[in-house]
Design an enzyme around this catalytic site. Structure first.
Site, short mmCIF file in Angstrom:
data_model
loop_
_atom_site.label_atom_id
_atom_site.label_comp_id
_atom_site.label_asym_id
_atom_site.label_seq_id
_atom_site.Cartn_x
_atom_site.Cartn_y
_atom_site.Cartn_z
N ASP A 375 0.85 -1.20 0.00
CA ASP A 375 0.00 0.00 0.00
C ASP A 375 0.89 1.25 0.00
OD1 ASP A 375 -2.31 1.53 0.17
OD2 ASP A 375 -2.43 1.39 2.35
N GLU A 378 2.70 4.95 -4.07
CA GLU A 378 2.73 5.87 -5.24
C GLU A 378 4.09 6.53 -5.38
OE1 GLU A 378 0.31 5.78 -2.86
OE2 GLU A 378 -0.94 4.51 -4.12
N ASP A 484 -9.02 3.63 -2.39
CA ASP A 484 -10.01 4.04 -1.40
C ASP A 484 -11.28 4.60 -2.04
OD1 ASP A 484 -8.10 3.22 0.32
OD2 ASP A 484 -7.45 5.23 0.92
C1 GLC Z 1 -4.84 3.32 2.76
C2 GLC Z 1 -5.27 2.09 1.97
C3 GLC Z 1 -6.34 1.35 2.72
C4 GLC Z 1 -5.80 0.96 4.09
C5 GLC Z 1 -5.35 2.20 4.86
C6 GLC Z 1 -4.67 1.86 6.19
O1 GLC Z 1 -5.88 4.22 2.85
O2 GLC Z 1 -5.69 2.44 0.68
O3 GLC Z 1 -6.75 0.22 2.01
O4 GLC Z 1 -6.79 0.29 4.82
O5 GLC Z 1 -4.42 2.93 4.06
O6 GLC Z 1 -3.57 1.06 6.01
#
Ligand code: GLC
Length: 765
Positions: A375, A378, A484
């Protein structure tokens, strides 16, 4: 073949060929011929075969011909920003190469990877720059997390050019596209932040061929373990501890709801430090992993790129020792804010850093973790430290002057989430590389490092990586989820269009957060979204911290009963889905497809954006409106306008091609089987470790139907050495009896069934 411009001595445009269907165009200033530095095309260039290709320059316009027919014509090429340029949020050096492609005003445009908005991409501008939109994204928000500068033009039949043309901008640099929008109705403009531009023109007689060739160029999608196709459960902030994790799984098992994977979001870490476990709440991670595996549930842990700056924290110390972190344009390493506080970021551009990242991953995989969730890659940076300190001192100064404005207030509160300014990378030789040149590749290179972790922990196992960001080629390494989203009907509908365009962009394995990430879901939406999710390549329920629980049972019956039924259906059609997954790995073709991909002769099908095909046999028409208990469905026609019989999956009623309003009470998501098709199925098992003894063949049979079936051990790379079963199922009805046969093409693995049963009857929701 090279062109230059008399008025512009610097200008060069060079055509070469990658094979007889793909031409490469490099546009550059004299002496600045692009090198394939950070990206790699899997095919090599050679001189144009003049039997096939021809390029001409007439009235200042360069055109290229294939077999004497015009392929493409450029109305303008320049080394400046175009008029339709949109000011980006990030500062870029002032070097631009712009190409305007003349297109038929009736052409439709698809692809562009992970873009919000509509299925057809005309009349909009798109930026290629991986960002975290922060919190959640809006309907037409752009850019998002993944950049795939590839699109497919579908031109009207009477257009002089080809019906299908794929165009891939190879540069990973920041780029912008104007699709028949401000640049005019017959123009597709692209501009890239570079002194040169490389694009590939991909020809083909069908959308399938174009996507296949695009993945010949950028790599075939990876073969995931079979559990990747099961039902996955996730929530930020849950499970909060080991006991809750086990409890959650027991609830699934106790209620008989199938489950294959449980995700551990950042709450499992000690103070959000990656590759750690909270010592109070997750004191014995390997015991937990063992317990989950005993219950046939695969644990997936999240890992963000930001490494907390803290001496004594093993990951940070070893990173410092090996000097793995991204540098700062000022001095030292770049420091930015992420979940754990001030952090440094691995410089995945370097081979040794990817190796180091692999080692960190291997340690966590060694504990029994099955999949890695990449995650914030980017990369998202909440705020660079320098900017943060500047902001604070500016505010102090203003306070002393008694001059704090609403804008200051907003600037502090509305912190950027993509504060990568100041990052500077190094390549393997130690040469500095500006962040702009590798930004879009960061997640792809990270995935390369993550894969190394899997390879060293257990070389025979197939990796499972779920990534948020990526660039063309990410399909070789990972599955993607669309970030998200929100718990709204609008987002649910848009997810179909996003996933279909990802599939047309060479990335067949993706999914949206089922139920929606941000905001509280309502029971009806959760139910409808699980119905839809059951047909998507990645089927993961995920939501944000502080939102209402969206487990399948959260709202009781009838919702729980219906959601359970659709998760079961997912497992019943696993032989069909797994076969499609294997075929997508081989060819690059999508698993879920827009209707027009299967029925290109039917013009009407190009206007359908809320239905899709799963493979070539199932048409799915999800209910995407609140309160709807029926929906209008378009059932496409075959070649030459042939009327087809479509069988309702649930009732067995047959409808002919055309528009129909069908009944869709809450427990029904309309699904139709194409005429003369067969869908291989199994029993509704509780997870992908369980097998069924019977192979069911659900048919819509006029006279004969065929389908392929693939099966292997679901875990290892043995299939690469031929350890798999692949065969052609044939079902025939001669009016008196129905016969079935399977003609094996490959018998390197004993498939699961002992018996085969034809199912003409309906299943019931
Ligand atoms: C980001 C991710 C999401 C995750 C959050 C906490 O917003 O896109 O999927 O739950 O971070 O890690």
């Amino acid at each position: 073949m090279t062109f230059s411009d008399k008025r512009n001595e610097d200008f060069k445009a060079n055509f070469s060929q990658l094979d007889s269907n793909i031409v490469r165009l490099d546009v550059y200033r004299e002496g600045k011929q692009p090198e394939d530095a950070f990206y790699q095309l899997e095919l090599e260039s050679s001189e144009l075969d003049d039997e096939v290709w021809d390029a001409k320059k007439e009235n200042g316009r360069i055109s290229i011909f294939r077999n004497d027919s015009i392929l493409i014509s450029f109305s303008g090429i320049s080394f400046s920003k175009p008029e339709w340029f949109k000011d980006p949020d990030h500062d870029f050096p002032d070097k631009w190469t712009t190409v305007n492609q003349k297109i038929d005003p009736g052409a439709k445009i698809f692809g562009f990877g992970e873009k919000s908005g509509y299925l057809e991409k005309s009349r909009s501008r798109y930026e290629m720059w991986n960002v975290d939109p922060g919190g959640f994204y809006k309907h037409n928000e752009d850019p998002l997390y993944v950049s795939i500068p590839f699109y497919i033009l579908v031109s009207p039949v009477d257009s002089p050019g080809p019906k299908y043309l794929g165009i891939y901008l190879v540069n990973p640099d920041y780029s912008q596209f104007d699709a028949k929008y401000l640049s005019g109705p017959n123009n597709l403009g692209m501009t890239v932040n570079s002194e040169s531009l490389t694009m590939c023109l991909i020809t083909g007689d069908s959308l399938d061929e174009i996507v296949e060739r695009y993945t010949d160029l950028t790599g075939k999608p990876c073969m995931l373990p079979r559990w990747a196709l099961g039902y996955h459960h996730s929530k930020y902030g849950m499970p909060m501890d080991q006991e809750e994790a086990v409890d959650l799984v027991e609830k699934f098992r106790g209620r008989g709801i199938p489950l294959d994977s449980l995700y551990l979001d950042i709450q499992h870490m000690q103070d959000y430090k990656i590759f750690t476990w909270d010592e109070n709440r997750f004191p014995k991670p390997s015991d937990l992993m063992e317990e989950l595996h005993e219950k046939n549930v695969k644990p997936v842990t999240i890992q963000d790129p930001g490494v907390k700056i803290e001496e004594g924290y093993e990951v940070y110390d070893s990173g410092e020792e090996k000097d793995v972190f991204v540098g700062d344009e000022g001095e030292g390493d770049f420091i930015g804010m992420l979940w754990p506080g001030l952090s440094k970021f691995p410089d995945f551009v370097r081979e040794d850093v990817r190796e180091w990242w692999g080692e960190q991953n291997a340690k966590i995989l060694d504990l029994g973790v099955s999949g890695i969730w990449n995650d914030m890659n980017e990369p998202a940076v909440f705020l660079g430290k320098d900017r943060f300190l500047d902001l604070i001192s500016e505010i102090y100064e203003k306070d002393e002057e008694g001059d704090i404005s609403l804008e200051d207030f907003h600037e502090l509160g509305d912190y950027p989430v993509n504060a990568t300014e100041g990052m500077i990378h190094r390549d393997d030789e130690g040469e500095e590389i500006p962040h702009e040149m590798v930004h879009n590749l960061y997640a792809l290179l990270e995935a390369d490092g993550t894969v190394r972790g899997f390879e060293s922990e257990s070389p025979e196992k197939r990796p499972f990586i779920l990534t948020r960001a990526g660039f063309s080629g990410i399909q070789r390494r990972a599955a993607v989820w669309t970030g998200d989203n929100t718990s709204t009907w609008e987002h649910m509908k848009m997810s179909i269009q996003m996933i279909l365009n990802l599939g047309l962009s060479g990335l067949p394995f993706s999914g949206a957060d089922v139920g929606g990430f941000d905001g509280d879901v309502e029971p009806e939406l959760l139910t409808r979204w699980n119905q839809l999710g059951a047909m998507m390549p990645l089927f993961r329920n995920h939501s944000s911290i502080g939102t209402v629980s969206q487990e399948p049972w959260s709202f009781g019956d009838p919702y729980e009963r219906i959601i359970k039924r659709y998760i079961e259906l997912r497992y019943e059609i696993m032989p069909y889905l797994y076969t499609l997954h294997y075929e997508s790995h081989e060819s690059g073709r999508p698993i879920v497809r827009p209707i027009f991909m299967e029925f290109p002769a039917d013009d009407e099908s190009f206007d359908i954006d809320d239905e899709f095909m799963v493979g070539d046999s199932l048409l799915v028409a999800p209910v995407v409106e609140r309160g709807a208990r029926k929906r209008r469905v378009y059932l496409p026609r075959g070649e030459d306008g042939k009327t087809l019989n479509w069988e309702n999956w649930w009732t067995g009623n047959v409808l002919e091609s055309g528009y129909h309003t069908v009944s869709a009470p809450l427990d029904i998501m309309p699904i139709f089987i194409r005429e003369n098709s067969v869908v291989p199925m199994m029993d509704p098992v509780q997870n992908t470790e369980e097998d069924s003894d019977t192979l069911y063949l659900r048919c819509n049979l006029e006279d004969s139907a065929e389908s392929m079936i693939y099966w292997d051990d679901g875990k290892t790379k043995g299939f690469e050495d031929g350890e798999y079963f692949y065969g052609k199922i044939k079902v025939e009805d001669d009016g008196e009896e129905i016969t079935t046969s399977i003609e094996p093409e490959k018998t390197g693995f004993e498939p699961f069934w002992d018996s085969i049963k034809v199912r003409i009857e309906t299943l019931g929701a």
